[in-house]
Design a protein around this motif. Structure first.
Motif, PDB file in Angstrom:
ATOM      1  N   THR A   1       8.971  14.417  -1.662  1.00 31.41           N
ATOM      2  CA  THR A   1       8.576  13.005  -1.551  1.00 31.41           C
ATOM      3  C   THR A   1       7.516  12.834  -0.467  1.00 31.41           C
ATOM      4  OG1 THR A   1      10.813  12.383  -2.228  1.00 31.41           O
ATOM      5  CG2 THR A   1       9.484  10.656  -1.209  1.00 31.41           C
ATOM      6  N   LEU A   2       7.724  13.479   0.683  1.00 28.90           N
ATOM      7  CA  LEU A   2       6.756  13.371   1.776  1.00 28.90           C
ATOM      8  C   LEU A   2       5.404  13.947   1.367  1.00 28.90           C
ATOM      9  CD1 LEU A   2       6.104  12.625   4.719  1.00 28.90           C
ATOM     10  CD2 LEU A   2       6.753  14.949   5.344  1.00 28.90           C
ATOM     11  N   GLU A   3       5.432  15.111   0.737  1.00 24.62           N
ATOM     12  CA  GLU A   3       4.158  15.727   0.355  1.00 24.62           C
ATOM     13  C   GLU A   3       3.453  14.909  -0.729  1.00 24.62           C
ATOM     14  OE1 GLU A   3       1.931  19.896  -0.632  1.00 24.62           O
ATOM     15  OE2 GLU A   3       4.040  19.958  -0.082  1.00 24.62           O
ATOM     16  N   SER A   4       4.223  14.326  -1.636  1.00 20.21           N
ATOM     17  CA  SER A   4       3.623  13.461  -2.655  1.00 20.21           C
ATOM     18  C   SER A   4       2.950  12.259  -1.985  1.00 20.21           C
ATOM     19  CB  SER A   4       4.688  12.978  -3.648  1.00 20.21           C
ATOM     20  OG  SER A   4       5.231  14.095  -4.324  1.00 20.21           O
ATOM     21  N   PHE A   5       3.616  11.716  -0.949  1.00 18.06           N
ATOM     22  CA  PHE A   5       3.025  10.596  -0.205  1.00 18.06           C
ATOM     23  C   PHE A   5       1.713  11.030   0.453  1.00 18.06           C
ATOM     24  CE2 PHE A   5       2.314   8.169   3.670  1.00 18.06           C
ATOM     25  CZ  PHE A   5       2.290   6.880   3.167  1.00 18.06           C
ATOM     26  N   LEU A   6       1.719  12.214   1.074  1.00 14.88           N
ATOM     27  CA  LEU A   6       0.507  12.697   1.751  1.00 14.88           C
ATOM     28  C   LEU A   6      -0.622  12.932   0.749  1.00 14.88           C
ATOM     29  CD1 LEU A   6       2.189  15.132   4.301  1.00 14.88           C
ATOM     30  CD2 LEU A   6       1.112  12.922   4.820  1.00 14.88           C
ATOM     31  N   ASN A   7      -0.277  13.470  -0.436  1.00 13.93           N
ATOM     32  CA  ASN A   7      -1.293  13.661  -1.482  1.00 13.93           C
ATOM     33  C   ASN A   7      -1.843  12.307  -1.921  1.00 13.93           C
ATOM     34  OD1 ASN A   7      -0.997  16.439  -1.435  1.00 13.93           O
ATOM     35  ND2 ASN A   7       0.472  16.479  -3.119  1.00 13.93           N
ATOM     36  N   GLY A   8      -0.939  11.329  -2.052  1.00 10.47           N
ATOM     37  CA  GLY A   8      -1.357   9.974  -2.429  1.00 10.47           C
ATOM     38  C   GLY A   8      -2.246   9.351  -1.361  1.00 10.47           C
ATOM     39  N   LEU A   9      -1.937   9.645  -0.094  1.00 12.22           N
ATOM     40  CA  LEU A   9      -2.731   9.102   1.013  1.00 12.22           C
ATOM     41  C   LEU A   9      -4.165   9.638   0.959  1.00 12.22           C
ATOM     42  CD1 LEU A   9      -2.625   7.341   3.609  1.00 12.22           C
ATOM     43  CD2 LEU A   9      -2.118   9.435   4.870  1.00 12.22           C
ATOM     44  N   ILE A  10      -4.303  10.897   0.589  1.00 12.34           N
ATOM     45  CA  ILE A  10      -5.646  11.494   0.461  1.00 12.34           C
ATOM     46  C   ILE A  10      -6.440  10.731  -0.602  1.00 12.34           C
ATOM     47  CG2 ILE A  10      -6.934  13.556  -0.286  1.00 12.34           C
ATOM     48  CD1 ILE A  10      -4.650  15.241   1.043  1.00 12.34           C
ATOM     49  N   ILE A  11      -5.813  10.488  -1.756  1.00  8.78           N
ATOM     50  CA  ILE A  11      -6.493   9.762  -2.840  1.00  8.78           C
ATOM     51  C   ILE A  11      -6.770   8.320  -2.409  1.00  8.78           C
ATOM     52  CG2 ILE A  11      -6.283   8.937  -5.227  1.00  8.78           C
ATOM     53  CD1 ILE A  11      -4.411  11.439  -5.694  1.00  8.78           C
ATOM     54  N   PHE A  12      -5.787   7.689  -1.744  1.00 11.25           N
ATOM     55  CA  PHE A  12      -5.911   6.308  -1.280  1.00 11.25           C
ATOM     56  C   PHE A  12      -7.090   6.157  -0.331  1.00 11.25           C
ATOM     57  CE2 PHE A  12      -4.633   2.764   1.570  1.00 11.25           C
ATOM     58  CZ  PHE A  12      -4.393   1.773   0.629  1.00 11.25           C
TER      59      PHE A  12
ATOM     60  N   ASP B   1       0.833  -1.211   0.000  1.00 11.51           N
ATOM     61  CA  ASP B   1       0.000   0.000   0.000  1.00 11.51           C
ATOM     62  C   ASP B   1       0.865   1.258   0.000  1.00 11.51           C
ATOM     63  OD1 ASP B   1      -2.333  -1.469  -0.089  1.00 11.51           O
ATOM     64  OD2 ASP B   1      -2.686  -1.387   2.066  1.00 11.51           O
ATOM     65  N   MET B   2       2.015   1.207   0.680  1.00 11.33           N
ATOM     66  CA  MET B   2       2.934   2.359   0.678  1.00 11.33           C
ATOM     67  C   MET B   2       3.338   2.677  -0.763  1.00 11.33           C
ATOM     68  SD  MET B   2       3.591   3.447   3.881  1.00 11.33           S
ATOM     69  CE  MET B   2       5.145   4.304   3.876  1.00 11.33           C
ATOM     70  N   VAL B   3       3.703   1.630  -1.520  1.00 10.73           N
ATOM     71  CA  VAL B   3       4.101   1.802  -2.931  1.00 10.73           C
ATOM     72  C   VAL B   3       2.944   2.419  -3.716  1.00 10.73           C
ATOM     73  CG1 VAL B   3       4.749   0.568  -5.052  1.00 10.73           C
ATOM     74  CG2 VAL B   3       5.791  -0.078  -2.862  1.00 10.73           C
ATOM     75  N   GLU B   4       1.739   1.894  -3.501  1.00  9.13           N
ATOM     76  CA  GLU B   4       0.535   2.381  -4.189  1.00  9.13           C
ATOM     77  C   GLU B   4       0.255   3.848  -3.837  1.00  9.13           C
ATOM     78  OE1 GLU B   4      -3.055   2.499  -6.387  1.00  9.13           O
ATOM     79  OE2 GLU B   4      -1.292   1.199  -6.506  1.00  9.13           O
ATOM     80  N   ILE B   5       0.404   4.199  -2.567  1.00 15.13           N
ATOM     81  CA  ILE B   5       0.138   5.575  -2.115  1.00 15.13           C
ATOM     82  C   ILE B   5       1.127   6.543  -2.768  1.00 15.13           C
ATOM     83  CG2 ILE B   5       0.216   7.107  -0.094  1.00 15.13           C
ATOM     84  CD1 ILE B   5      -0.979   4.669   1.519  1.00 15.13           C
ATOM     85  N   PHE B   6       2.409   6.165  -2.801  1.00 15.33           N
ATOM     86  CA  PHE B   6       3.401   7.006  -3.482  1.00 15.33           C
ATOM     87  C   PHE B   6       3.004   7.190  -4.945  1.00 15.33           C
ATOM     88  CE2 PHE B   6       6.585   6.199  -0.050  1.00 15.33           C
ATOM     89  CZ  PHE B   6       7.004   7.503   0.122  1.00 15.33           C
ATOM     90  N   LYS B   7       2.565   6.101  -5.587  1.00 15.05           N
ATOM     91  CA  LYS B   7       2.182   6.149  -7.004  1.00 15.05           C
ATOM     92  C   LYS B   7       1.001   7.110  -7.200  1.00 15.05           C
ATOM     93  CE  LYS B   7       1.251   3.087 -10.859  1.00 15.05           C
ATOM     94  NZ  LYS B   7       1.112   1.713 -11.300  1.00 15.05           N
ATOM     95  N   LEU B   8       0.004   7.021  -6.315  1.00  8.76           N
ATOM     96  CA  LEU B   8      -1.150   7.928  -6.389  1.00  8.76           C
ATOM     97  C   LEU B   8      -0.707   9.378  -6.221  1.00  8.76           C
ATOM     98  CD1 LEU B   8      -3.743   5.885  -4.285  1.00  8.76           C
ATOM     99  CD2 LEU B   8      -3.863   6.351  -6.739  1.00  8.76           C
ATOM    100  N   GLY B   9       0.372   9.580  -5.461  1.00  4.56           N
ATOM    101  CA  GLY B   9       0.898  10.924  -5.240  1.00  4.56           C
ATOM    102  C   GLY B   9       1.847  11.360  -6.353  1.00  4.56           C
ATOM    103  N   GLY B  10       2.025  10.499  -7.362  1.00  3.03           N
ATOM    104  CA  GLY B  10       2.825  10.881  -8.533  1.00  3.03           C
ATOM    105  C   GLY B  10       4.283  10.459  -8.478  1.00  3.03           C
ATOM    106  N   ILE B  11       4.639   9.564  -7.552  1.00  5.80           N
ATOM    107  CA  ILE B  11       6.030   9.123  -7.463  1.00  5.80           C
ATOM    108  C   ILE B  11       6.079   7.602  -7.586  1.00  5.80           C
ATOM    109  CG2 ILE B  11       8.033   8.876  -5.924  1.00  5.80           C
ATOM    110  CD1 ILE B  11       7.578  11.572  -4.874  1.00  5.80           C
TER     111      ILE B  11
END
Length: 175
Positions: free
Chosen positions: A71-82, A22-32
């Motif tokens: 990277t952290l902010e991309s993860f947080l953006n991905g977490l919102i989408i996730f 899920d961490m990998v998926e969240i980063f991907k949703l955040g564009g990384i």
């Protein structure tokens, strides 16, 4: 004791019990795009993560991948989408949200704002979560942390609040 972005990721992953895949998926949703191996390297706790990632020999922990603000902010953006699903961007709106972490001072404020959105928390929920970690603040003090940087009532969120919020999240979600 300064928290760095890797500490934030480690604590967030623990608090919300997020699986590696899920961490990998969240980063991907955040564009990384990151691999599971790269995620694990971001989650390595350095010998002393409070002193510039340098161990006793003076070598930097080679296995550790530094999680920078982007990277952290991309993860947080991905977490919102996730957590909440992808929103269709409105016409004239950028595909990706603008990066709001302007400097290291605003990391914790952005962290709290984005977690509030991702987890659909009310101000009362947030005060309750801080309370679980033994921190009591007023609604006014909390709203000052959500103001835009530069606003006359903006207050920089210190590590103590951020650390205790993540601790409170762990208590709430892992009970």
């Amino acid at each position: 004791m300064n928290m760095n972005n890797n500490d934030i990721l480690i604590r967030l992953r623990y608090a919300l019990d997020i699986k590696n895949a899920d961490m990998v998926e969240i980063f991907k949703l955040g564009g990384i795009e990151v691999t599971k191996e790269e995620v694990l390297k971001m989650l390595i706790k350095s010998k002393d993560s409070y002193h510039n990632e340098v161990d006793s020999d003076g070598d930097i922990n080679e296995d550790n991948i530094e999680c920078n603000n982007f990277t952290l902010e991309s993860f947080l953006n991905g977490l919102i989408i996730f957590k909440r699903g992808k929103q269709d961007s409105k016409p004239g709106q950028p595909e990706r949200p603008a990066i709001s972490i302007k400097n290291n001072g605003s990391v914790n404020n952005v962290l709290l704002k984005k977690l509030k959105i991702a987890l659909a928390l009310t101000s009362e929920d947030m005060l309750d979560i801080l309370g679980k970690a033994g921190v009591v603040i007023t609604k006014g003090e909390l709203s000052a942390l959500f103001r835009k940087e530069g606003h006359k009532n903006y207050v920089e969120c210190g590590d103590r609040y951020a650390r205790n919020f993540l601790k409170g999240l762990a208590l709430k979600y892992r009970e």
